[in-house]
Design an enzyme around this catalytic site. Structure first.
Site, PDB file in Angstrom:
ATOM      1  N   GLU A   1       0.788  -1.220   0.000  1.00 20.72           N
ATOM      2  CA  GLU A   1       0.000   0.000   0.000  1.00 20.72           C
ATOM      3  C   GLU A   1       0.821   1.270   0.000  1.00 20.72           C
ATOM      4  OE1 GLU A   1      -1.614   0.296   4.309  1.00 20.72           O
ATOM      5  OE2 GLU A   1      -1.510  -1.794   3.728  1.00 20.72           O
TER       6      GLU A   1
ATOM      7  N   CYS B   1       3.941   8.162   0.043  1.00 21.21           N
ATOM      8  CA  CYS B   1       4.578   7.168   0.909  1.00 21.21           C
ATOM      9  C   CYS B   1       4.671   5.860   0.112  1.00 21.21           C
ATOM     10  CB  CYS B   1       3.719   7.007   2.161  1.00 21.21           C
ATOM     11  SG  CYS B   1       4.391   5.843   3.318  1.00 21.21           S
TER      12      CYS B   1
ATOM     13  N   CYS C   1       6.977  -7.502   5.847  1.00 23.08           N
ATOM     14  CA  CYS C   1       8.211  -7.026   6.472  1.00 23.08           C
ATOM     15  C   CYS C   1       8.643  -8.089   7.465  1.00 23.08           C
ATOM     16  CB  CYS C   1       7.943  -5.712   7.206  1.00 23.08           C
ATOM     17  SG  CYS C   1       9.403  -4.992   8.000  1.00 23.08           S
TER      18      CYS C   1
ATOM     19  N   CYS D   1       8.185  -5.345  14.305  1.00 20.37           N
ATOM     20  CA  CYS D   1       7.952  -4.331  15.352  1.00 20.37           C
ATOM     21  C   CYS D   1       6.537  -4.521  15.910  1.00 20.37           C
ATOM     22  CB  CYS D   1       8.108  -2.927  14.767  1.00 20.37           C
ATOM     23  SG  CYS D   1       9.758  -2.630  14.123  1.00 20.37           S
TER      24      CYS D   1
ATOM     25  N   CYS E   1       3.517  -2.244  14.755  1.00 19.56           N
ATOM     26  CA  CYS E   1       3.360  -2.003  13.315  1.00 19.56           C
ATOM     27  C   CYS E   1       2.576  -3.131  12.655  1.00 19.56           C
ATOM     28  CB  CYS E   1       4.731  -1.870  12.669  1.00 19.56           C
ATOM     29  SG  CYS E   1       4.667  -1.597  10.887  1.00 19.56           S
TER      30      CYS E   1
ATOM     31  N   GLY F   1       7.433  -2.455   4.708  1.00 26.39           N
ATOM     32  CA  GLY F   1       8.775  -2.977   4.460  1.00 26.39           C
ATOM     33  C   GLY F   1       9.885  -2.185   5.109  1.00 26.39           C
ATOM     34  N   GLU F   2      11.048  -2.818   5.187  1.00 30.77           N
ATOM     35  CA  GLU F   2      12.261  -2.176   5.696  1.00 30.77           C
ATOM     36  C   GLU F   2      13.178  -1.947   4.486  1.00 30.77           C
ATOM     37  OE1 GLU F   2      13.820  -0.714   8.285  1.00 30.77           O
ATOM     38  OE2 GLU F   2      15.508  -0.694   6.900  1.00 30.77           O
TER      39      GLU F   2
ATOM     40  N   SER G   1      13.360   5.745   5.461  1.00 34.06           N
ATOM     41  CA  SER G   1      13.226   5.463   6.887  1.00 34.06           C
ATOM     42  C   SER G   1      13.645   4.028   7.185  1.00 34.06           C
ATOM     43  CB  SER G   1      11.770   5.685   7.303  1.00 34.06           C
ATOM     44  OG  SER G   1      11.600   5.402   8.671  1.00 34.06           O
TER      45      SER G   1
ATOM     46  N   SER H   1      14.147   5.032  12.767  1.00 33.19           N
ATOM     47  CA  SER H   1      13.070   4.723  13.701  1.00 33.19           C
ATOM     48  C   SER H   1      13.687   4.256  15.015  1.00 33.19           C
ATOM     49  CB  SER H   1      12.178   3.621  13.118  1.00 33.19           C
ATOM     50  OG  SER H   1      11.512   4.099  11.989  1.00 33.19           O
ATOM     51  N   LEU H   2      13.832   5.181  15.936  1.00 33.01           N
ATOM     52  CA  LEU H   2      14.486   4.853  17.203  1.00 33.01           C
ATOM     53  C   LEU H   2      13.448   4.327  18.197  1.00 33.01           C
ATOM     54  CD1 LEU H   2      17.427   5.004  18.026  1.00 33.01           C
ATOM     55  CD2 LEU H   2      16.979   7.227  19.035  1.00 33.01           C
ATOM     56  N   HIS H   3      12.439   5.120  18.449  1.00 36.92           N
ATOM     57  CA  HIS H   3      11.257   4.712  19.215  1.00 36.92           C
ATOM     58  C   HIS H   3      11.505   4.378  20.683  1.00 36.92           C
ATOM     59  CE1 HIS H   3       9.487   4.946  15.371  1.00 36.92           C
ATOM     60  NE2 HIS H   3       9.517   3.688  15.019  1.00 36.92           N
TER      61      HIS H   3
ATOM     62  N   ASN I   1      -0.503   5.171  16.256  1.00 37.26           N
ATOM     63  CA  ASN I   1      -1.707   5.230  15.424  1.00 37.26           C
ATOM     64  C   ASN I   1      -2.253   3.813  15.289  1.00 37.26           C
ATOM     65  OD1 ASN I   1      -3.535   5.565  13.364  1.00 37.26           O
ATOM     66  ND2 ASN I   1      -2.092   6.407  11.901  1.00 37.26           N
TER      67      ASN I   1
ATOM     68  N   CYS J   1       0.844   2.266   8.176  1.00 34.14           N
ATOM     69  CA  CYS J   1       1.354   1.257   7.252  1.00 34.14           C
ATOM     70  C   CYS J   1       0.859  -0.141   7.564  1.00 34.14           C
ATOM     71  CB  CYS J   1       2.867   1.240   7.253  1.00 34.14           C
ATOM     72  SG  CYS J   1       3.611   2.054   8.628  1.00 34.14           S
TER      73      CYS J   1
HETATM   74  N1  SAH Z   1      10.863  -0.088   8.175  1.00 29.70           N
HETATM   75  C1  SAH Z   1      11.063   1.339   8.117  1.00 29.70           C
HETATM   76  C2  SAH Z   1       9.965   2.112   7.414  1.00 29.70           C
HETATM   77  C3  SAH Z   1       8.572   1.728   7.725  1.00 29.70           C
HETATM   78  S1  SAH Z   1       7.367   2.584   8.562  1.00 29.70           S
HETATM   79  C4  SAH Z   1      11.276   1.867   9.514  1.00 29.70           C
HETATM   80  O1  SAH Z   1      11.212   1.105  10.462  1.00 29.70           O
HETATM   81  O2  SAH Z   1      11.560   3.038   9.663  1.00 29.70           O
HETATM   82  C5  SAH Z   1       7.599   4.256   8.731  1.00 29.70           C
HETATM   83  C6  SAH Z   1       7.416   4.726  10.169  1.00 29.70           C
HETATM   84  O3  SAH Z   1       6.096   4.479  10.694  1.00 29.70           O
HETATM   85  C7  SAH Z   1       8.381   4.027  11.104  1.00 29.70           C
HETATM   86  O4  SAH Z   1       8.966   4.964  11.954  1.00 29.70           O
HETATM   87  C8  SAH Z   1       7.457   3.090  11.844  1.00 29.70           C
HETATM   88  O5  SAH Z   1       8.034   2.678  13.042  1.00 29.70           O
HETATM   89  C9  SAH Z   1       6.209   3.921  11.984  1.00 29.70           C
HETATM   90  N2  SAH Z   1       5.001   3.168  12.375  1.00 29.70           N
HETATM   91  C10 SAH Z   1       4.691   1.881  12.116  1.00 29.70           C
HETATM   92  N3  SAH Z   1       3.525   1.548  12.677  1.00 29.70           N
HETATM   93  C11 SAH Z   1       3.058   2.638  13.320  1.00 29.70           C
HETATM   94  C12 SAH Z   1       1.900   2.927  14.089  1.00 29.70           C
HETATM   95  N4  SAH Z   1       0.964   2.013  14.318  1.00 29.70           N
HETATM   96  N5  SAH Z   1       1.761   4.176  14.600  1.00 29.70           N
HETATM   97  C13 SAH Z   1       2.698   5.127  14.349  1.00 29.70           C
HETATM   98  N6  SAH Z   1       3.801   4.913  13.629  1.00 29.70           N
HETATM   99  C14 SAH Z   1       3.994   3.698  13.109  1.00 29.70           C
END
Ligand code: SAH
Length: 338
Positions: free
Chosen positions: A86, A99, A106, A110, A113, A154-155, A186, A209-211, A285, A327
């Site tokens: 998508e 996007c 993937c 995570c 996700c 995807g990554e 990303s 994506s540190l998180h 989200n 995503c």
């Molecule tokens: N694999 C890559 C790119 C994919 S997603 C990465 O990890 O960066 C792009 C961003 O959306 C990433 O920062 C991911 O962690 C975030 N993301 C994924 N699911 C999410 C969700 N439910 N709410 C908010 N951000 C989300």
């Protein structure tokens, strides 16, 4: 390889093999960058059109369009072999941004996700990534975006060769001619691949994506944290900044009660101190594993703490929430229907 995978040099080689003059290569490449089918390539001789039809295009088709009340538009794409992924077209003050997905599924897993819920189906080819840009452009009659972000399913760095080939394809002046200064990639932080990317001399923006600001928390939400410690990821980000002179962006999903405390914010500021960075806060989200977004006060406090510690910060707007913009959500739903 299929037609949308070829760069100009590969077309030149192909034309030589076909006994065709070199100028045909530029013509075919320019047609492909418009996302057209061989029979629409009106200035080519019939035998070449037939040869291209035999090769196949290797792009994607838009199988669903979901317009959102906020002006964004979500797409479900289908590959020629039926795999789905998508994308979403977002409208900002500076124009449209698309996007783009890099894999069907993937394998990073995570926990917040939706993209990784069913694992990795397969890597997308360069032509399938470019095909997303072509399909949206054709849908709108003209290109409705100046920017694109590799933030779909995807990554990207787990599909490194195809992603780099794709980036070179769509930035070619004879093709779509999109400046990579308008592109963000990303990654969840595949350290060796970040180092490889730094050597490619592509002027894109690297987002990480540190998180989480400590390994224990990161391991709870991102399995990749078992492979790379945060210090290794930050060190690679510093090398990237040093090598490319480009400011990196750290992405940080805010999840209620998991990583949203003032201590987390202070730690985040301290581990990234001294970098010319930007921090993008993304309120969680969707609904997964009991995760929820923090309330507005907590988000504001987290942001203020970062700013007090001299970080440049934005909070990502929720875009397309009413059309399952996060995503992987739409793809999962499509799977459920099959
Ligand atoms: N694999 C890559 C790119 C994919 S997603 C990465 O990890 O960066 C792009 C961003 O959306 C990433 O920062 C991911 O962690 C975030 N993301 C994924 N699911 C999410 C969700 N439910 N709410 C908010 N951000 C989300």
């Amino acid at each position: 390889m299929k037609a949308y995978d070829f760069n100009l040099q590969q077309w030149q080689q192909w034309c030589t093999e076909q006994g065709q003059p070199a100028f045909r290569a530029k013509q075919i490449f320019a047609w492909c960058a418009k996302g057209v089918q061989p029979k629409e390539m009106t200035n080519l001789p019939k035998p070449l059109i037939r040869a291209l039809e035999q090769m196949g295009m290797g792009g994607v088709r838009i199988s669903e369009v979901h317009p959102s009340a906020d002006g964004s538009e979500k797409y479900l794409y289908t590959c020629e072999d039926g795999h789905a992924m998508e994308g979403v077209l977002m409208q900002y003050q500076y124009g449209g941004s698309l996007c783009v997905s890099t894999q069907a599924g993937c394998r990073m897993g995570c926990r917040f996700c939706a993209s990784g819920e069913q694992g990795l189906a397969r890597n997308l080819t360069a032509g399938e990534m470019a095909g997303q840009l072509y399909a949206v452009t054709r849908l709108h009659g003209q290109r409705p975006f100046n920017h694109f972000v590799l933030m779909g399913c995807g990554e990207p760095l787990d599909n490194y060769e195809n992603v780099v080939h794709f980036l070179k394809l769509v930035s070619d002046e004879h093709g779509m001619n999109i400046s990579l200064r308008n592109v963000s990639l990303s990654t969840c932080g595949l350290v060796e691949r970040m180092d490889d990317l730094a050597q490619e001399n592509l002027p894109l923006t690297l987002c990480i994506s540190l998180h989480a600001a400590d390994d224990e928390t990161r391991r709870k939400i991102m399995p990749i944290a078992n492979r790379y410690a945060i210090t290794d990821v930050i060190a690679a980000a510093r090398r990237y900044e040093h090598r490319t002179s480009r400011r990196v962006v750290f992405e940080y999903i805010l999840i209620h009660g998991v990583n949203d405390s003032v201590e987390d914010a202070k730690r985040l500021a301290s581990i990234t101190a001294g970098m010319r960075k930007h921090i993008n806060l993304i309120p969680f989200n969707g609904a997964k594993n009991g995760f929820t977004a923090p309330d507005a006060m907590t988000i504001a406090r987290f942001r203020a703490t970062l700013e007090e510690n001299h970080a440049s910060v934005t909070v990502r707007r929720r875009i397309g929430a009413d059309v399952e913009g996060a995503c992987g959500q739409l793809r999962l739903k499509a799977h459920g229907r099959q």
